[in-house]
Design a protein around this motif. Sequence first.
Motif, PDB file in Angstrom:
ATOM      1  N   PRO A 173      37.426  37.087  49.741  1.00  0.00           N
ATOM      2  CA  PRO A 173      37.959  37.611  48.464  1.00  0.00           C
ATOM      3  C   PRO A 173      36.865  38.163  47.550  1.00  0.00           C
ATOM      4  O   PRO A 173      37.099  39.154  46.839  1.00  0.00           O
ATOM      5  N   ALA A 174      35.695  37.537  47.558  1.00  0.00           N
ATOM      6  CA  ALA A 174      34.609  38.022  46.707  1.00  0.00           C
ATOM      7  C   ALA A 174      34.075  39.350  47.215  1.00  0.00           C
ATOM      8  O   ALA A 174      33.763  40.264  46.429  1.00  0.00           O
ATOM      9  N   LEU A 175      33.957  39.468  48.534  1.00  0.00           N
ATOM     10  CA  LEU A 175      33.458  40.731  49.087  1.00  0.00           C
ATOM     11  C   LEU A 175      34.451  41.867  48.848  1.00  0.00           C
ATOM     12  O   LEU A 175      34.057  43.033  48.739  1.00  0.00           O
ATOM     13  N   ASP A 176      35.730  41.531  48.751  1.00  0.00           N
ATOM     14  CA  ASP A 176      36.744  42.554  48.513  1.00  0.00           C
ATOM     15  C   ASP A 176      36.693  43.124  47.091  1.00  0.00           C
ATOM     16  O   ASP A 176      37.400  44.085  46.779  1.00  0.00           O
ATOM     17  N   LEU A 177      35.862  42.548  46.245  1.00  0.00           N
ATOM     18  CA  LEU A 177      35.769  43.017  44.861  1.00  0.00           C
ATOM     19  C   LEU A 177      34.672  44.063  44.662  1.00  0.00           C
ATOM     20  O   LEU A 177      34.343  44.416  43.525  1.00  0.00           O
ATOM     21  N   ALA A 193      38.882  34.645  43.491  1.00  0.00           N
ATOM     22  CA  ALA A 193      37.730  34.786  44.380  1.00  0.00           C
ATOM     23  C   ALA A 193      36.640  33.788  44.018  1.00  0.00           C
ATOM     24  O   ALA A 193      36.000  33.205  44.909  1.00  0.00           O
ATOM     25  N   ALA A 194      36.420  33.567  42.721  1.00  0.00           N
ATOM     26  CA  ALA A 194      35.419  32.589  42.301  1.00  0.00           C
ATOM     27  C   ALA A 194      35.839  31.182  42.733  1.00  0.00           C
ATOM     28  O   ALA A 194      35.019  30.372  43.208  1.00  0.00           O
ATOM     29  N   LYS A 195      37.132  30.896  42.587  1.00  0.00           N
ATOM     30  CA  LYS A 195      37.636  29.583  42.981  1.00  0.00           C
ATOM     31  C   LYS A 195      37.478  29.366  44.487  1.00  0.00           C
ATOM     32  O   LYS A 195      37.115  28.268  44.943  1.00  0.00           O
TER      33      LYS A 195
END
Length: 698
Positions: A161-165, A144-146
């Motif tokens: 992907p970041a929001l899914d965390l 997600a960071a990438k």
Amino acid sequence: MTGRFPIEDVSPVVACGRYPAKAVVGEVVPVSARAYREGHDALGCNVVWLGPDGAARPFTRMRPGEPGQDRWHATIRPDAVGEWRFAVEAFQDPYLTWQNAVTKKVAAGQGPAELANDLAEGARVLEAALALVPAGDRIRVRAAAKALRNEKLALPRRVAPALDLAVLLWEHPVRELVTTGEEHRLWVDRPRALFSAWYEFFPRSEGAVPATVDAPARSGTFATAVQRLPGVAAMGFDVLYLPPIHPIGRVNRKGRNNALTAGPDDVGSPWAIGAAEGGHDAIHPDLGTPADFREFVAAAAEQGLEVAMDLALQCAPDHPWVTAHPEWFTTRADGSIAYAENPPKKYQDIYPLNFDNDPEGIRAEVLRVVLHWVGEGIRIFRVDNPHTKPFDFWHWLIAEVKKVDPDVLFLAEAFTRPAIMHGLGKVGFTQSYTYFTWRTTAAEMREYCEELVASVDWMRPNFWPNTPDILHESLQHGGPPMFKIRAVLAALLSPSWGMYAGYELFEHVARPGAEEYLDNEKYELRPRDWAAAQRQGRSLAPFITTLNRVRRDNPALHALRNLVFHEIDNPALLCWSKRDPETGNTVLVVCSFDSREVQWGNTTLDMPALGLDWHERFTVQDELTGARYEWGQRNAVRLDPYLQPAHVFTVVRPEPPAAPAPEQPAGAGLTVQDVPADLSGGTAPTAPATKDDARWTS
């Protein structure tokens, strides 16, 4: 508190932290605090807590409460007896700050160029989170960071992907500017401190032989009292409370019904402690020897009963302390020792202790006595009139005893002003007698129980419908239905309750002009023929057994914090529920306060308190009769004091919707047993009915 953010109004905290709050092993303990910050960045809170062994437990994330109130909530579940410590921490949550900002900006149509700094900040937060999340989740976080740094991806694919965390980073947050609030204490007892069923009997009455013209009375003994243990255990009690078992004074001994002059066969009050045979560390020779007592305690344990002893810090005039330590008592102007008084009542057979003359000496002796009985296997003490002794003494004594054995419990027998009763709970008493006996209307009982729920962090109630000293007029005149009613209220409102022997035999005759029994067992032997009462159907024991079974089988009834009252339109009825949040087990009770007339009422249930949505229908099973009914938010009930003065329902969880069945004619698939005559019970209709039948209408 030192740090960046204010943390205020933490709960549970007792007397500004002077005393620890209370809980038991396995209890779900709510923790809350008010915390806030300046500006719009996100704040997070958590609880850090240490066990009695000093080891830190995993911190517990707190959730925000009602919007705009800045109140944060969490629960902890201690798993060991002893003193726990906890603190609330507040911190800056950079992930939530980033999530809130990016979500709003993307929704407003901003593109990658405008969000460049936000995307870089998000990547930084996720890279910091790599050291905090479980190893198995690090691949997701790194990816997600990438993605946030990958300018070749479309914006939705960069941020998704970041929001899914969100869930993962709620449980394992990146915390900045951490502020730690004050440390607070929580004393955790074994579960019996909260959930228990007590039974009181006089060992000297069990197996006693009354006096006859040819022979004097003969006291029961520990050996004969053992014969009563299976009957007590069969009713589902787990604590057997014994009045004082010590030698009884002969000087100023009281006779039958508190008479000032005792006859040669009068056995005296067990609370007039001490004689030539010994004092508080001795056993009355009529009951047996110390070895007999140990055998009695062991026999009780084999039946699942824990013996509780009475701790009455007072003396008969011939107690050894009176001669050895006259300074421990109050000397009057004429040189005599003051006996106990509660004007206009006089207790000529009892000398109260004066804790101010030699506090060090009295403290040392009382501690010695208590630890003597702890050494004999006693872990529960019912303390007589603790409100007449200094509070700092109790605070000291209970703490000293718990240093030796933290499992020891203390029940305060104090019927006095509310502040004093609450104060005894704060200084360390495990449980307390209450005003339950004198709350005789539904409104009074509801108000009082709501007060107790609000005080659960320091005062645990134990409801008793009767004691040797208290026979309320409701039992004197209410007939057998009132005995059932008061038992239901005591056993199912409070997680701890108790009753004095004879309650199951409907003993109700009072001494004229007094709120106590005629031929009071405090002053005479009172053998009872338990077996004959059972054979002749004159015993409430089967009903008591059912109540204690329901209590034991339903975790919802093991707590007090979960007590919720529901509206019902008849002031003679009380409706309440308890729900266990972990198992979902739910008990719903409707009880009448009228022991003479049939009462009808209509409920308006707080459905979320039952774990249900407002519109749902559900099934209830009456644990007193086995009958099942379909209920909703609004229901009609009918309670007949002679047939069934209360409904004790367990809520049957709704089944998931089944696949649609083939159409059937109206009424098919429903049997007579499916449909009650009314929503509270009664006889089923004589013909099949559909759910359109008026009997299904709330």
